[in-house]
Design an enzyme around this catalytic site. Structure first.
Site, mmCIF file in Angstrom:
data_model
loop_
_atom_site.group_PDB
_atom_site.id
_atom_site.type_symbol
_atom_site.label_atom_id
_atom_site.label_comp_id
_atom_site.label_asym_id
_atom_site.label_seq_id
_atom_site.Cartn_x
_atom_site.Cartn_y
_atom_site.Cartn_z
ATOM 1 N N SER A 53 1.428 -7.719 1.891
ATOM 2 C CA SER A 53 0.389 -6.791 2.339
ATOM 3 C C SER A 53 -0.606 -6.546 1.199
ATOM 4 O O SER A 53 -1.247 -7.481 0.729
ATOM 5 C CB SER A 53 1.037 -5.512 2.861
ATOM 6 O OG SER A 53 0.095 -4.703 3.528
ATOM 7 N N GLN A 54 -0.737 -5.314 0.731
ATOM 8 C CA GLN A 54 -1.607 -5.090 -0.421
ATOM 9 C C GLN A 54 -1.189 -5.982 -1.591
ATOM 10 O O GLN A 54 -2.038 -6.569 -2.275
ATOM 11 C CB GLN A 54 -1.556 -3.630 -0.858
ATOM 12 C CG GLN A 54 -2.349 -3.352 -2.140
ATOM 13 C CD GLN A 54 -2.220 -1.919 -2.607
ATOM 14 O OE1 GLN A 54 -3.154 -1.136 -2.448
ATOM 15 N NE2 GLN A 54 -1.081 -1.576 -3.174
ATOM 16 N N ASP A 69 1.012 -8.653 14.093
ATOM 17 C CA ASP A 69 0.700 -7.740 12.992
ATOM 18 C C ASP A 69 -0.633 -7.048 13.261
ATOM 19 O O ASP A 69 -1.695 -7.665 13.166
ATOM 20 C CB ASP A 69 0.635 -8.541 11.691
ATOM 21 C CG ASP A 69 0.487 -7.672 10.455
ATOM 22 O OD1 ASP A 69 0.234 -6.466 10.584
ATOM 23 O OD2 ASP A 69 0.625 -8.235 9.338
ATOM 24 N N HIS A 98 4.034 -6.240 11.094
ATOM 25 C CA HIS A 98 3.642 -6.328 9.691
ATOM 26 C C HIS A 98 4.814 -6.614 8.754
ATOM 27 O O HIS A 98 4.601 -7.043 7.620
ATOM 28 C CB HIS A 98 2.936 -5.034 9.280
ATOM 29 C CG HIS A 98 2.234 -5.126 7.970
ATOM 30 N ND1 HIS A 98 1.340 -6.143 7.663
ATOM 31 C CD2 HIS A 98 2.300 -4.339 6.856
ATOM 32 C CE1 HIS A 98 0.880 -5.970 6.438
ATOM 33 N NE2 HIS A 98 1.453 -4.898 5.915
ATOM 34 N N TYR A 138 0.815 -1.206 0.000
ATOM 35 C CA TYR A 138 0.000 0.000 0.000
ATOM 36 C C TYR A 138 0.853 1.262 0.000
ATOM 37 O O TYR A 138 1.839 1.361 0.740
ATOM 38 C CB TYR A 138 -0.892 -0.020 1.229
ATOM 39 C CG TYR A 138 -2.107 0.885 1.173
ATOM 40 C CD1 TYR A 138 -3.123 0.647 0.271
ATOM 41 C CD2 TYR A 138 -2.242 1.949 2.052
ATOM 42 C CE1 TYR A 138 -4.257 1.455 0.228
ATOM 43 C CE2 TYR A 138 -3.368 2.760 2.033
ATOM 44 C CZ TYR A 138 -4.374 2.511 1.117
ATOM 45 O OH TYR A 138 -5.493 3.314 1.085
#
Length: 325
Positions: free
Chosen positions: A188-189, A274, A303, A91
């Site tokens: 992540s994203q 996370d 994360h 992101y």
């Protein structure tokens, strides 16, 4: 950050049912049909040879609505018919610079590093050069997560997932790539995108899904204290009467639903501290993945997950299945 989610034994068994619309598959079939009205229009521009052991091309292709999407193609110098890792970005980030993406070429793979439209302009992230020319009639919270949130057809991630799926088509069209060894990857994203693309492009050979975003939206909104999910909370806090419409839109982009349709072998990772992509939301998708799967658990990390340790595990995992690129 202490442990805050379910204990690990409960996480391994956690398998909630997604609130899936009956026309989920029809929506994505229609999305693909609309996107395919535009040819890929792949354009490769060789880049100066500042990295002597790899070849680099600036790539442009047509994503959703024919919009131009930028990527890097990086391959071992002189490579022919090698596997390709299609890499999606976290992101706010963009494709950055070629020298930031050398792990796969050094291991013998090509990599196609795909910009995420509208991102890559944050001071804390790698740079990007791909815009998103589409707006929405209703305002959205700062960030991208609520852009077009009241209509699945207009929602931001419809365009992003379509761009990402077409990037796999781009990789398959390249002479230097062995189309039977295309792997999707992201953190992540990027992990959430790779997860979706694995369902939208069932021909991919494998998926590397690290701490995926865009999973189990309602629980993520309830317990994630950092990262993008608070954008949804802020929107719902201001627009108190729109909860039903928001989650109805998100149901078409739910990572659990994509995971249940993905057949390729997958290596996931999850970090138990996370607070951005909480472990229960990761396991909610992982436990529904329909193909062969493994997951690496990083108990003491947030994360960032396993970082270099997990990168080494990915190299080993792919080597076990495909040899070098």
């Amino acid at each position: 950050m202490p442990l805050f989610d379910f204990p690990l034994d409960e996480l391994r068994a956690y398998r909630p049912e997604p609130d899936e619309p009956q026309d989920f598959d029809a929506f994505w079939d229609r999305t693909s049909e609309v996107a395919d009205r535009h040819p890929l229009d792949v354009r490769l521009t060789p880049q100066p040879g500042h990295l002597g052991l790899v070849d680099v091309w600036d790539v442009r292709f047509a994503g959703w609505n024919g919009d131009p999407i930028n990527a890097w193609l990086i391959a071992p110098a002189g490579a022919s018919r090698v596997g390709c890792v299609v890499t999606y970005i976290g992101y706010h980030g963009g494709r950055g610079f070629p020298h930031q993406h050398l792990r796969w070429p050094v291991a013998g793979w090509a990599t196609l590093v795909v910009d995420t439209r509208g991102q890559g302009a944050s001071a804390s992230a790698s740079s990007g050069v791909t815009g998103d020319p589409h707006g929405s009639e209703f305002g959205h919270a700062p960030g991208m997560l609520t852009k077009g949130i009241l209509d699945p057809d207009e929602y931001y991630y419809r365009r992003v997932f379509t761009d990402a799926a077409r990037a796999v088509d781009v990789a398959a069209s390249l002479d230097i790539v062995d189309e039977s060894r295309i792997v999707v990857s992201g953190h992540s994203q990027g992990g959430g995108i790779a997860q979706a693309v694995s369902a939208l492009r069932p021909g991919v050979a494998a998926a590397l899904v690290n701490e995926p975003f865009l999973c189990h939206f309602r629980r993520s909104c309830e317990i994630a204290s950092t990262g993008p999910y608070p954008e949804l909370v802020a929107f719902l806090g201001a627009q108190r009467d729109l909860e039903q419409r928001v989650f109805a839109t998100l149901s078409y982009f739910e990572g659990m639903s994509f995971a249940s349709r993905a057949q390729a072998p997958a290596l996931y990772s999850v970090a138990l501290m996370d607070t951005t992509c909480p472990p229960s939301t990761v396991f909610a998708a992982y436990n529904r993945w329909a193909g062969p799967k493994d997951i690496e658990v990083w108990p003491w990390n947030g994360h960032s997950g396993g970082e270099g340790y997990h990168a080494q595990r990915q190299l080993e995992w792919l080597s076990e299945r495909f040899g070098t690129g």
